[in-house]
Scaffold this motif. Structure first.
Motif, short mmCIF file in Angstrom:
data_model
loop_
_atom_site.label_atom_id
_atom_site.label_comp_id
_atom_site.label_asym_id
_atom_site.label_seq_id
_atom_site.Cartn_x
_atom_site.Cartn_y
_atom_site.Cartn_z
N MET A 1 20.51 -15.58 -18.20
CA MET A 1 20.48 -14.80 -16.97
C MET A 1 19.06 -14.25 -16.77
SD MET A 1 23.66 -15.14 -16.11
CE MET A 1 23.81 -14.01 -14.72
N THR A 2 18.45 -14.55 -15.63
CA THR A 2 17.08 -14.12 -15.36
C THR A 2 17.05 -13.26 -14.09
OG1 THR A 2 16.58 -16.11 -14.06
CG2 THR A 2 16.13 -16.18 -16.43
N LEU A 3 16.10 -12.33 -14.08
CA LEU A 3 15.94 -11.41 -12.94
C LEU A 3 14.48 -11.45 -12.49
CD1 LEU A 3 17.30 -9.24 -11.15
CD2 LEU A 3 16.50 -7.54 -12.81
N ASP A 4 14.25 -11.90 -11.26
CA ASP A 4 12.89 -11.99 -10.73
C ASP A 4 12.49 -10.78 -9.90
OD1 ASP A 4 12.49 -14.57 -11.84
OD2 ASP A 4 13.60 -15.46 -10.19
N VAL B 1 12.15 -10.90 -17.35
CA VAL B 1 13.38 -10.13 -17.55
C VAL B 1 14.53 -11.13 -17.65
CG1 VAL B 1 14.89 -8.32 -16.66
CG2 VAL B 1 12.41 -8.23 -16.22
N TYR B 2 15.09 -11.26 -18.83
CA TYR B 2 16.17 -12.22 -19.01
C TYR B 2 17.01 -11.85 -20.23
CZ TYR B 2 13.71 -14.49 -22.94
OH TYR B 2 13.11 -14.76 -24.15
N GLY B 3 18.18 -12.44 -20.30
CA GLY B 3 19.05 -12.21 -21.45
C GLY B 3 20.02 -13.36 -21.60
N PHE B 4 20.57 -13.50 -22.79
CA PHE B 4 21.57 -14.52 -23.08
C PHE B 4 22.96 -13.91 -23.02
CE2 PHE B 4 17.75 -15.97 -25.26
CZ PHE B 4 17.71 -17.31 -24.91
N LEU C 1 28.52 -8.26 -14.89
CA LEU C 1 27.57 -7.15 -14.88
C LEU C 1 26.17 -7.64 -14.53
CD1 LEU C 1 26.61 -4.27 -15.45
CD2 LEU C 1 26.51 -4.87 -17.89
N PHE C 2 25.70 -8.67 -15.22
CA PHE C 2 24.36 -9.19 -14.96
C PHE C 2 24.25 -9.71 -13.53
CE2 PHE C 2 23.88 -8.91 -19.48
CZ PHE C 2 22.51 -8.88 -19.72
N THR C 3 25.26 -10.41 -13.07
CA THR C 3 25.23 -10.95 -11.71
C THR C 3 25.18 -9.84 -10.67
OG1 THR C 3 26.46 -12.92 -12.42
CG2 THR C 3 26.43 -12.43 -10.06
N SER C 4 25.93 -8.76 -10.90
CA SER C 4 25.95 -7.65 -9.96
C SER C 4 24.59 -6.97 -9.83
CB SER C 4 27.02 -6.63 -10.37
OG SER C 4 26.62 -5.92 -11.54
N LEU C 5 23.76 -7.11 -10.85
CA LEU C 5 22.42 -6.51 -10.83
C LEU C 5 21.37 -7.45 -10.26
CD1 LEU C 5 22.44 -4.71 -14.31
CD2 LEU C 5 22.65 -3.66 -12.04
N GLY C 6 21.78 -8.65 -9.87
CA GLY C 6 20.85 -9.60 -9.27
C GLY C 6 20.33 -10.67 -10.20
N PHE C 7 20.82 -10.70 -11.45
CA PHE C 7 20.45 -11.77 -12.37
C PHE C 7 21.08 -13.08 -11.90
CE2 PHE C 7 19.59 -8.13 -14.97
CZ PHE C 7 18.68 -8.52 -15.94
N THR C 8 20.35 -14.17 -12.08
CA THR C 8 20.87 -15.49 -11.72
C THR C 8 20.71 -16.43 -12.91
OG1 THR C 8 18.71 -16.19 -10.85
CG2 THR C 8 20.26 -15.20 -9.29
N HIS C 9 21.37 -17.58 -12.84
CA HIS C 9 21.23 -18.57 -13.90
C HIS C 9 21.20 -19.96 -13.29
CE1 HIS C 9 25.58 -18.93 -13.27
NE2 HIS C 9 25.51 -20.10 -13.90
N GLN C 10 20.68 -20.91 -14.06
CA GLN C 10 20.66 -22.30 -13.64
C GLN C 10 21.86 -23.01 -14.27
OE1 GLN C 10 16.87 -24.07 -14.54
NE2 GLN C 10 15.70 -22.43 -13.59
N PRO C 11 22.81 -23.45 -13.46
CA PRO C 11 24.04 -24.05 -14.00
C PRO C 11 23.79 -25.27 -14.89
CG PRO C 11 24.27 -23.56 -11.66
CD PRO C 11 22.82 -23.38 -11.99
#
Length: 252
Positions: free
Chosen positions: A97-100, A207-210, A221-231
């Motif tokens: 999950m990454t946040l730009d 800014v990222y996490g596994f 939680l991560f998605t609600s904060l704007g984190f995205t991921h590459q499927p």
């Protein structure tokens, strides 16, 4: 194999940043004769090159954790291990999950910052380790290093002990996010992630996490904060010689 100089390292850093998050890590952890964990980091955009690097670097007789192999290379790495008569065990599949953009994140209120939001100290390493998935001498030492050498943040309870916390791993990922059961559903994890993300971004860090695949609560939680991921990018943790893990450190 070439040893890079200072300018070449800077150039490599610029290139790898452009390939984030895939370039962030494929790590091999292994223990030497003194049971000390050693690490090397490998990145390749080509399967054949990756296999050549692993063939050159690994001692196939040792317990080794390959942490962060792109799932599309997993079968090839397992086949390489089999050719070296090395048993394997897949530990976990992760989502990165990454946040730009952190501009939308709210900062904690001033009362929380001044009275309850504080970095962790070495005195709490045992507590943090005890809440982890794996608990042993090596995991405690790792937690102690993270707390001592890298940023961390916690929400403190009335007695001054942390009730919720997040650490930063040596490779820059957010991790060990935990809230004690009796203090959940109070927004502590959200507060910690927002505060850490803003600080890391201000320092120019990614800014990222596994998040473990299937962990719906953390992914939400991560998605609600704007984190995205590459499927199409899913890193895998693969153990070589898993039977030797217990013999070297039974509690792991």
């Amino acid at each position: 194999m070439f040893v890079l100089g200072a300018e070449e390292l800077k150039s490599a850093e610029r290139i790898l940043k452009g390939l984030f998050p895939e370039s962030l890590k494929c790590r091999q952890d292994y223990r030497d004769r003194e049971a000390t964990t050693n690490m090397c980091h490998v990145y390749s955009r080509d399967q054949d090159s990756l296999l050549k690097l692993l063939s050159a670097l690994l001692d196939w007789s040792q317990y080794t954790l390959l942490a962060g192999i792109d799932v599309k290379y997993l079968d090839a790495v397992k086949e390489l291990a089999a050719r070296n008569n090395t048993p394997t065990r897949m530990e976990v599949v992760m989502v990165v999950m990454t946040l730009d953009d952190v501009s939308h994140l709210k900062g904690p209120d001033s009362d929380l910052v001044s009275s309850r939001l504080k970095p962790l100290t070495a005195a709490f390493a045992d507590l943090v380790d005890s809440r982890g998935k794996f608990k042993c001498r090596e995991s405690y030492n790792s937690v102690l290093t993270y707390i001592s050498d890298y940023p961390s943040l916690s929400v403190r309870g009335p007695d001054g002990a942390p009730v919720s916390w997040v650490l930063l791993y040596h490779h820059g990922a957010l991790g060990r996010l935990h809230t004690e059961p009796q203090h959940r559903e109070q927004g502590h994890a959200r507060t910690l992630l927002c505060a850490m993300a803003r600080e890391l971004h201000a320092q120019g860090r990614p800014v990222y996490g596994f998040v473990e695949e299937g962990n719906a609560v953390s992914l939400s939680l991560f998605t609600s904060l704007g984190f995205t991921h590459q499927p199409d990018y899913r890193p895998v943790w693969l153990v070589l010689n898993p039977e030797k893990q217990a013999s070297q450190d039974p509690c792991c």
